[in-house]
Design a protein around this motif. Structure first.
Motif, PDB file in Angstrom:
ATOM      1  N   LEU A 136       0.827  -1.215   0.000  1.00  0.00           N
ATOM      2  CA  LEU A 136       0.000   0.000   0.000  1.00  0.00           C
ATOM      3  C   LEU A 136       0.861   1.264   0.000  1.00  0.00           C
ATOM      4  N   ILE A 137       2.015   1.216   0.669  1.00  0.00           N
ATOM      5  CA  ILE A 137       2.934   2.354   0.597  1.00  0.00           C
ATOM      6  C   ILE A 137       3.365   2.584  -0.847  1.00  0.00           C
ATOM      7  N   GLY A 138       3.522   1.493  -1.597  1.00  0.00           N
ATOM      8  CA  GLY A 138       3.940   1.589  -2.985  1.00  0.00           C
ATOM      9  C   GLY A 138       2.933   2.258  -3.898  1.00  0.00           C
ATOM     10  N   VAL A 139       1.671   2.332  -3.486  1.00  0.00           N
ATOM     11  CA  VAL A 139       0.649   2.990  -4.325  1.00  0.00           C
ATOM     12  C   VAL A 139       0.078   4.228  -3.649  1.00  0.00           C
ATOM     13  N   LEU A 140       0.705   4.665  -2.564  1.00  0.00           N
ATOM     14  CA  LEU A 140       0.173   5.790  -1.787  1.00  0.00           C
ATOM     15  C   LEU A 140       0.382   7.114  -2.528  1.00  0.00           C
ATOM     16  N   PRO A 141      -0.667   7.933  -2.646  1.00  0.00           N
ATOM     17  CA  PRO A 141      -0.500   9.262  -3.250  1.00  0.00           C
ATOM     18  C   PRO A 141       0.347  10.160  -2.359  1.00  0.00           C
ATOM     19  N   THR A 142       0.979  11.164  -2.938  1.00  0.00           N
ATOM     20  CA  THR A 142       1.895  12.034  -2.205  1.00  0.00           C
ATOM     21  C   THR A 142       1.170  13.244  -1.621  1.00  0.00           C
ATOM     22  N   TYR A 143       1.925  14.053  -0.879  1.00  0.00           N
ATOM     23  CA  TYR A 143       1.375  15.273  -0.276  1.00  0.00           C
ATOM     24  C   TYR A 143       0.864  16.228  -1.353  1.00  0.00           C
ATOM     25  N   ALA A 144       1.567  16.323  -2.466  1.00  0.00           N
ATOM     26  CA  ALA A 144       1.148  17.216  -3.542  1.00  0.00           C
ATOM     27  C   ALA A 144      -0.182  16.784  -4.154  1.00  0.00           C
ATOM     28  N   GLN A 145      -0.525  15.504  -4.029  1.00  0.00           N
ATOM     29  CA  GLN A 145      -1.751  14.981  -4.639  1.00  0.00           C
ATOM     30  C   GLN A 145      -2.950  15.017  -3.697  1.00  0.00           C
TER      31      GLN A 145
ATOM     32  N   ILE B  10      17.210   1.030  -8.454  1.00  0.00           N
ATOM     33  CA  ILE B  10      16.184   1.755  -9.204  1.00  0.00           C
ATOM     34  C   ILE B  10      16.613   3.189  -9.443  1.00  0.00           C
ATOM     35  N   SER B  11      17.254   3.784  -8.443  1.00  0.00           N
ATOM     36  CA  SER B  11      17.722   5.166  -8.590  1.00  0.00           C
ATOM     37  C   SER B  11      18.747   5.295  -9.711  1.00  0.00           C
ATOM     38  N   SER B  12      19.624   4.280  -9.837  1.00  0.00           N
ATOM     39  CA  SER B  12      20.660   4.324 -10.879  1.00  0.00           C
ATOM     40  C   SER B  12      20.092   4.104 -12.276  1.00  0.00           C
ATOM     41  N   LEU B  13      18.925   3.471 -12.353  1.00  0.00           N
ATOM     42  CA  LEU B  13      18.317   3.169 -13.646  1.00  0.00           C
ATOM     43  C   LEU B  13      17.309   4.218 -14.097  1.00  0.00           C
ATOM     44  N   THR B  14      17.050   5.193 -13.261  1.00  0.00           N
ATOM     45  CA  THR B  14      16.074   6.229 -13.589  1.00  0.00           C
ATOM     46  C   THR B  14      16.686   7.613 -13.392  1.00  0.00           C
ATOM     47  N   THR B  15      16.048   8.608 -13.985  1.00  0.00           N
ATOM     48  CA  THR B  15      16.452   9.981 -13.710  1.00  0.00           C
ATOM     49  C   THR B  15      15.909  10.386 -12.340  1.00  0.00           C
TER      50      THR B  15
ATOM     51  N   TRP C 180      10.696   4.913  -6.957  1.00  0.00           N
ATOM     52  CA  TRP C 180      10.826   4.486  -5.565  1.00  0.00           C
ATOM     53  C   TRP C 180       9.740   3.507  -5.155  1.00  0.00           C
ATOM     54  N   ARG C 181       8.631   3.469  -5.904  1.00  0.00           N
ATOM     55  CA  ARG C 181       7.509   2.606  -5.550  1.00  0.00           C
ATOM     56  C   ARG C 181       7.772   1.126  -5.865  1.00  0.00           C
ATOM     57  N   ILE C 182       8.643   0.851  -6.810  1.00  0.00           N
ATOM     58  CA  ILE C 182       8.863  -0.516  -7.282  1.00  0.00           C
ATOM     59  C   ILE C 182       9.310  -1.460  -6.167  1.00  0.00           C
ATOM     60  N   PRO C 183      10.316  -1.112  -5.344  1.00  0.00           N
ATOM     61  CA  PRO C 183      10.725  -2.036  -4.273  1.00  0.00           C
ATOM     62  C   PRO C 183       9.602  -2.333  -3.276  1.00  0.00           C
ATOM     63  N   PHE C 184       8.742  -1.358  -3.017  1.00  0.00           N
ATOM     64  CA  PHE C 184       7.624  -1.599  -2.097  1.00  0.00           C
ATOM     65  C   PHE C 184       6.617  -2.572  -2.720  1.00  0.00           C
ATOM     66  N   LEU C 185       6.347  -2.410  -3.992  1.00  0.00           N
ATOM     67  CA  LEU C 185       5.404  -3.312  -4.668  1.00  0.00           C
ATOM     68  C   LEU C 185       5.989  -4.722  -4.787  1.00  0.00           C
ATOM     69  N   LEU C 186       7.307  -4.802  -4.959  1.00  0.00           N
ATOM     70  CA  LEU C 186       7.967  -6.104  -5.060  1.00  0.00           C
ATOM     71  C   LEU C 186       7.792  -6.928  -3.794  1.00  0.00           C
ATOM     72  N   SER C 187       7.634  -6.269  -2.656  1.00  0.00           N
ATOM     73  CA  SER C 187       7.503  -6.995  -1.393  1.00  0.00           C
ATOM     74  C   SER C 187       6.276  -7.904  -1.392  1.00  0.00           C
ATOM     75  N   GLY C 188       5.250  -7.572  -2.177  1.00  0.00           N
ATOM     76  CA  GLY C 188       4.071  -8.423  -2.262  1.00  0.00           C
ATOM     77  C   GLY C 188       4.413  -9.806  -2.790  1.00  0.00           C
ATOM     78  N   VAL C 189       5.258  -9.858  -3.806  1.00  0.00           N
ATOM     79  CA  VAL C 189       5.685 -11.134  -4.379  1.00  0.00           C
ATOM     80  C   VAL C 189       6.526 -11.915  -3.372  1.00  0.00           C
ATOM     81  N   LEU C 190       7.445 -11.208  -2.700  1.00  0.00           N
ATOM     82  CA  LEU C 190       8.324 -11.864  -1.744  1.00  0.00           C
ATOM     83  C   LEU C 190       7.552 -12.417  -0.549  1.00  0.00           C
ATOM     84  N   ILE C 191       6.578 -11.661  -0.070  1.00  0.00           N
ATOM     85  CA  ILE C 191       5.763 -12.123   1.051  1.00  0.00           C
ATOM     86  C   ILE C 191       4.991 -13.379   0.667  1.00  0.00           C
ATOM     87  N   GLY C 192       4.474 -13.403  -0.555  1.00  0.00           N
ATOM     88  CA  GLY C 192       3.755 -14.588  -1.036  1.00  0.00           C
ATOM     89  C   GLY C 192       4.633 -15.827  -0.996  1.00  0.00           C
ATOM     90  N   LEU C 193       5.889 -15.677  -1.409  1.00  0.00           N
ATOM     91  CA  LEU C 193       6.821 -16.804  -1.381  1.00  0.00           C
ATOM     92  C   LEU C 193       7.109 -17.254   0.052  1.00  0.00           C
TER      93      LEU C 193
END
Length: 432
Positions: A93-102, A167-172, A181-194
């Protein structure tokens, strides 16, 4: 049931839980100060962000009571399944959380709630993982078995930090702050399932099954713990508090400290942390095994003493160049603190009877962790007033370590109190 599967289940879940927990800590300084706590004063933004970081630690005692009750009444396995669900769900859920600006203030408010869920989940994970290993261990290697879940801390921390760095090195910069920054948080869903899949295939620990078969289960574990074993709870809190502050600093706040006050690059700070964690991967199992032959109290006391002696030198040397920083991280984090942490789970668990062991072990440890978790708030204020003073920061650490050392000296010789029939001769390690 194969012992190797039990060890893997305790380690796998521990790695992923700590990955999620420390991922948040790394993202605090890199992302959350900008996206969720914007302020014209960077120091205030950092302070607010670390309030949410500390909130995760503050929530851990709640999890220790909640999951301790479940672990002592229903079973270690059941509690550990729920801790994974809580941690994985909040991270996703942190991985899909809207920011303060939103969405304005709703963004940091929801972030704090999710961080609290993370803390509650981790509050039940650590003790359960330790008991899953130690209560399934053959006689003579309990220390080794108890050290294996502890490997989840350095592995999870490095994995969490590395994922954001990659992820930071692969993106601007713009892409990273927008969605990277959201990708590692979303990845945790797959890892938790395992991890859930791995843990679903194991059985209850022999000690809990024997306790359940006898019908002697605590009706309300936290009440029975505080009634009969409150001294042990206080002992665990005191024994943990000293190295707890040092741990939070050298495995989390050091990233902010070295970059903000010494001008080190982010890559250098992460490299120092990685070196310390890599060293721990060797120290933890080796010292865990040795603790089955040498009194765990002696190892623990020795580690605390070395941390006390090196407190001021550590803060003096890390500012003298990245080479010194790397060396001190390897020695202080990798070797000395790694040795303390290796014995901690087994040592503390032996203070409690099986019927309240999950609760007693978890509550004592997590209360100390909650106190230490607010260290970054204190250190930020200290640095604003005194700068990166070795005497101020080293003296702070020495004060906490003095408490732990005093309790260690006054405590009874308890390293094998619950396992009197354990021989001190080497045992063949049977993982089948």
């Amino acid at each position: 049931m194969k012992k190797s599967r039990v060890l893997f289940a305790s380690l796998a879940g521990s790695v992923i839980e700590w990955y999620d927990f420390y991922l948040y800590g790394t993202a605090t300084g890199l992302v959350f100060t900008t996206l969720f706590f914007p302020n014209h004063d960077p120091a205030i933004s950092l302070l607010l962000a670390f309030v949410t970081f500390g909130a995760g630690y503050a929530a851990r005692p709640i999890g220790s009571i909640l999951f301790g009750h479940m672990g002592d009444r229903i079973g270690r396995k059941a509690a550990l399944m729920f801790t994974l669900i809580g941690m994985g769900g909040s991270s996703m859920l942190i991985g899909v959380l809207p920011t303060y600006a939103q969405v304005g203030l709703a963004a940091p408010a929801i972030l704090v709630v999710l961080r609290l869920i993370q803390g509650i989940s981790l509050g039940g994970e650590w003790g359960g993982a330790i008991l899953l290993a130690t209560e399934s261990a053959p006689k003579g290697v309990r220390g080794l078995y108890g050290s294996i879940p502890q490997l989840g801390v350095p592995i999870g921390l490095v994995a969490g930090s590395f994922s954001l760095t990659l992820i930071s090195s692969l993106t601007t910069d713009a892409q990273f702050l927008s969605w990277g920054w959201r990708i590692p948080f979303l990845l945790s869903g797959v890892l938790i399932g395992l991890a859930i899949w791995v843990r679903s295939g194991i059985e209850e620990t022999p000690e809990f099954k024997a306790q359940k078969d006898s019908g002697d289960l605590a009706k309300v574990p936290i009440i029975e713990t505080l009634k009969h074993d409150w001294r042990s709870v206080l002992q665990v809190i005191g024994l943990k508090i000293g190295d707890g502050f040092f741990n939070v600093f050298i495995m989390s706040y050091v990233l902010v400290f070295t970059t903000l006050y010494f001008g080190y690059s982010q890559d250098s700070a992460l490299t120092g942390l990685t070196i310390g964690c890599a060293t721990m991967l060797i120290t933890i199992p080796v010292i865990g095994y040795i603790s089955d032959f040498i009194d765990r109290k002696i190892i623990y006391f020795g580690g605390l003493t070395l941390l006390f002696v090196l407190a001021i030198p550590y803060f003096t040397m890390i500012g003298r160049g990245v080479g010194w920083f790397y060396m001190m991280q390897a020695v202080v984090l990798g070797v000395i603190w790694g040795a303390i942490f290796s014995t901690q789970g087994t040592l503390f668990s032996e203070l409690f009877p099986a019927k309240v062991r999950y609760t007693g072990l978890s509550v004592g440890y997590q209360v100390a962790a909650a106190i230490a978790g607010f260290g970054p708030l204190i250190w930020t204020a200290m640095a604003e007033s005194y700068g990166p003073s070795p005497l101020v920061f080293g003296g702070f650490m020495m004060a906490g370590l003095a408490i732990s050392l005093a309790l260690c000296i006054l405590s009874p010789h308890f390293s094998r109190r619950k396992e009197k029939d354990q021989t001190l001769k080497p045992h063949k390690l049977d993982l089948n």
